[in-house]
Write a protein that holds these residues in place. Structure first.
Motif, PDB file in Angstrom:
ATOM      1  N   TYR A  29    -136.822  19.497  -3.809  1.00  0.00           N
ATOM      2  CA  TYR A  29    -136.750  18.363  -4.726  1.00  0.00           C
ATOM      3  C   TYR A  29    -138.081  18.198  -5.428  1.00  0.00           C
ATOM      4  O   TYR A  29    -139.128  18.250  -4.788  1.00  0.00           O
ATOM      5  N   GLN A  30    -138.000  17.991  -6.743  1.00  0.00           N
ATOM      6  CA  GLN A  30    -139.250  17.854  -7.477  1.00  0.00           C
ATOM      7  C   GLN A  30    -139.408  16.512  -8.168  1.00  0.00           C
ATOM      8  O   GLN A  30    -140.500  16.145  -8.555  1.00  0.00           O
ATOM      9  N   ASP A  31    -138.313  15.796  -8.357  1.00  0.00           N
ATOM     10  CA  ASP A  31    -138.484  14.477  -8.966  1.00  0.00           C
ATOM     11  C   ASP A  31    -138.564  13.447  -7.840  1.00  0.00           C
ATOM     12  O   ASP A  31    -138.531  13.784  -6.671  1.00  0.00           O
ATOM     13  N   SER A  32    -138.686  12.198  -8.212  1.00  0.00           N
ATOM     14  CA  SER A  32    -138.890  11.207  -7.158  1.00  0.00           C
ATOM     15  C   SER A  32    -137.654  10.326  -6.985  1.00  0.00           C
ATOM     16  O   SER A  32    -137.762   9.164  -6.703  1.00  0.00           O
ATOM     17  N   GLY A  33    -136.477  10.922  -7.216  1.00  0.00           N
ATOM     18  CA  GLY A  33    -135.247  10.165  -6.981  1.00  0.00           C
ATOM     19  C   GLY A  33    -135.083   9.841  -5.516  1.00  0.00           C
ATOM     20  O   GLY A  33    -135.867  10.287  -4.684  1.00  0.00           O
ATOM     21  N   ASN A  34    -134.095   9.057  -5.210  1.00  0.00           N
ATOM     22  CA  ASN A  34    -133.839   8.724  -3.806  1.00  0.00           C
ATOM     23  C   ASN A  34    -133.198   9.908  -3.101  1.00  0.00           C
ATOM     24  O   ASN A  34    -132.321  10.548  -3.638  1.00  0.00           O
ATOM     25  N   ILE A  35    -133.597  10.147  -1.899  1.00  0.00           N
ATOM     26  CA  ILE A  35    -132.976  11.180  -1.067  1.00  0.00           C
ATOM     27  C   ILE A  35    -132.444  10.493   0.180  1.00  0.00           C
ATOM     28  O   ILE A  35    -133.117   9.631   0.755  1.00  0.00           O
ATOM     29  N   THR A  36    -131.238  10.866   0.598  1.00  0.00           N
ATOM     30  CA  THR A  36    -130.663  10.258   1.805  1.00  0.00           C
ATOM     31  C   THR A  36    -130.165  11.356   2.730  1.00  0.00           C
ATOM     32  O   THR A  36    -129.839  12.454   2.281  1.00  0.00           O
ATOM     33  N   SER A  37    -130.108  11.063   4.010  1.00  0.00           N
ATOM     34  CA  SER A  37    -129.555  12.032   4.949  1.00  0.00           C
ATOM     35  C   SER A  37    -128.074  12.210   4.628  1.00  0.00           C
ATOM     36  O   SER A  37    -127.434  11.298   4.104  1.00  0.00           O
ATOM     37  N   PRO A  38    -127.509  13.408   4.933  1.00  0.00           N
ATOM     38  CA  PRO A  38    -126.117  13.683   4.552  1.00  0.00           C
ATOM     39  C   PRO A  38    -125.156  12.612   5.108  1.00  0.00           C
ATOM     40  O   PRO A  38    -125.241  12.267   6.279  1.00  0.00           O
ATOM     41  N   GLY A  39    -124.290  12.090   4.239  1.00  0.00           N
ATOM     42  CA  GLY A  39    -123.289  11.114   4.692  1.00  0.00           C
ATOM     43  C   GLY A  39    -123.763   9.679   4.653  1.00  0.00           C
ATOM     44  O   GLY A  39    -122.984   8.766   4.906  1.00  0.00           O
ATOM     45  N   TYR A  40    -125.058   9.444   4.337  1.00  0.00           N
ATOM     46  CA  TYR A  40    -125.635   8.099   4.346  1.00  0.00           C
ATOM     47  C   TYR A  40    -124.822   7.173   3.449  1.00  0.00           C
ATOM     48  O   TYR A  40    -124.476   7.587   2.348  1.00  0.00           O
ATOM     49  N   PRO A  41    -124.538   5.919   3.792  1.00  0.00           N
ATOM     50  CA  PRO A  41    -124.876   5.279   5.065  1.00  0.00           C
ATOM     51  C   PRO A  41    -123.684   5.262   6.037  1.00  0.00           C
ATOM     52  O   PRO A  41    -123.702   4.516   6.986  1.00  0.00           O
TER      53      PRO A  41
END
Ligand SMILES: *[C@@H]1O[C@H](CO)[C@@H](O)[C@H](O)[C@H]1NC(C)=O
Ligand SMILES: *[C@@H]1O[C@H](CO)[C@@H](O)[C@H](O)[C@H]1NC(C)=O
Ligand SMILES: *[C@@H]1O[C@H](CO)[C@@H](O)[C@H](O)[C@H]1NC(C)=O
Ligand SMILES: *[C@@H]1O[C@H](CO)[C@@H](O)[C@H](O)[C@H]1NC(C)=O
Length: 404
Positions: A304-316
């Motif tokens: 990932y190179q931008d600063s978007g949100n990242i979530t663990s798979p399936g979150y929440p």
């Protein structure tokens, strides 16, 4: 349906996060020391249960070695004895837990008072000591000070359903239910649900159970409804007809009982909507559901190179899929991440590595609950590794990052 009067059933409501000072331990369960009270022996059990109820919690309940080992180490140093949530079921004259669950665990021989397996008397209460010993006290008017340890349950959101049409939705979880008060056998009930593009209802947490029970009563189904479960001979256990996981039940303490039937009815005549197994040929009102399945869960490592949100798979909705996320920022800058974590501290980890996972220095190992905590890598690459061991009833992690 048979009505059963139980003295102390408190519906445990789910929370969005653990109460202050509580730890998220396992299966989305928070445990902690809520407060200290001064009472008298006569009221010790009642007062502890009432205190925990203030935070929609339950007192100490011990169903297995994990609970036993946890509580014996955590009540240490509080004083000689800490009240546990055993109450006397005055119908069966047996000790049960304050949530209505049965006494299905006893400490090793020599670590409990033998009264535990005898008929109970309401004027007694039980307490645990830091070596794990359980004993009871006869009530008297003597002053008694105790720390009140409680457990609460985190709210696990459910995927929002599609258009409910004429089905009813509890806005909080998006699952749609409908109840038809006309009594039918299980087979006719499932045929009716299918004709509505639905299934017989499955129930996955106490909110759903409470919602379905209220809906049933509002539709006049006050003598019980069929739920969509049948007994599987091959698995020797009940299964949901809609194929969903068996992750919750609300049986009366002495149910299911063999010989009482291979289907499940909810007793809508009691506010806690408890279940019992019944004959499938019996006629009951019908509960149908529409439930959309969560999106497919997969791991995307990036980079990932931008600063978007990242979530663990399936979150929440689900936190059981492991994933490594490679975060890269401009050369010469350092990675800054803000992470929000909801992980069982028994089992689930979020590990931050400087650089790649192989050969990278571990910058932090995180678990439990964290809100927007900031961490830095020493370079322009950080690998964030979600390592659940179960990920049961927790949301997982969410992060934002940038170069600084
Ligand atoms: C539990 O909490 C009470 C009140 O907040 C405090 O006085 C007591 O020391 C705590 N006990 C333990 C064992 O942390
Ligand atoms: C990122 O997460 C924050 C906090 O949860 C939220 O307010 C924001 O809308 C999210 N941004 C994106 C692009 O999803
Ligand atoms: C984390 O903190 C930043 C800065 O205060 C804020 O913009 C962001 O919305 C917060 N995220 C969460 C999940 O609270
Ligand atoms: C992290 O949070 C801090 C303050 O809480 C904020 O200043 C910073 O912009 C945030 N960084 C990211 C990458 O969201």
């Amino acid at each position: 349906m048979r009505r059963l009067l139980l003295i102390l059933i408190s519906l445990q409501l789910a929370q969005c996060s653990c109460p202050t000072g509580f730890q998220l331990e396992r299966d989305g369960e928070c445990r902690g020391n809520y407060t200290r009270i001064s009472t008298i022996y006569n009221h010790a059990s009642r007062d502890v249960i009432a205190k925990c109820n203030e935070i929609d919690g339950l007192p100490i309940i011990i169903h297995d070695d994990d609970h036993q080992n946890y509580w014996k180490t955590h009540v240490e140093g509080v004083g000689a004895w800490t009240v546990i949530g055993l109450v006397c079921n005055t119908i069966s004259n047996r000790w049960i837990w304050a949530d209505g669950s049965p006494l299905d665990y006893i400490p090793l021989p020599g670590f409990y008072n033998g009264e535990l397996q005898k008929n109970c008397m309401p004027k007694q209460f039980w307490a645990i000591r830091s070596d794990g010993y359980w004993t009871y006290f006869e009530t008297e008017n003597t002053a008694y000070t105790t720390d009140v340890f409680c457990t609460t349950q985190l709210l696990q959101p459910l995927p929002v359903g599609e258009d409910c049409d004429d089905f009813e939705s509890d806005d909080q979880d998006g699952v749609c239910y409908q109840v038809d008060a006309v009594s039918k056998t299980l087979l006719d009930a499932q045929t009716m649900c299918q004709s509505l593009g639905a299934n017989l209802a499955s129930v996955h947490n106490s909110q759903e159970n409470a919602f379905l029970r209220r809906l049933a009563v509002s539709k006049g189904a006050v003598n019980g409804v069929f739920l969509g479960a049948t007994f599987s001979q091959s698995k020797n256990d009940f299964e949901w007809i809609d194929g969903s996981f068996w992750d919750y039940d609300n049986f009366y303490p002495e149910y299911p009982q063999s010989g009482y039937g291979d289907c499940i009815g909810m007793d809508t005549s009691v506010s806690t909507g408890q279940w019992m197994n019944v004959e499938c040929s019996m006629q009951l009102s019908v509960a149908c559901e529409k439930r959309s399945l969560p999106p497919p869960i997969s791991c995307n490592s990036g980079p990932y190179q931008d600063s978007g949100n990242i979530t663990s798979p399936g979150y929440p909705y689900s936190a059981s899929t492991p994933c490594d996320f490679i975060l890269t920022v401009e050369q010469g800058k350092k990675v800054e991440v803000n992470v929000t974590v909801e992980a069982n501290s028994c089992c689930d980890l979020l590990v931050l590595y400087d650089g790649g996972r192989d050969g990278g220095r571990i910058a932090a190992i995180l678990t439990g609950e964290l809100f927007n905590a900031t961490f830095y890598a020493k370079s322009n690459v950080m690998t964030v590794s979600w390592q659940p061991h179960g990920g049961v009833n927790v949301q997982g992690m969410e992060l934002t990052f940038r170069g600084v």
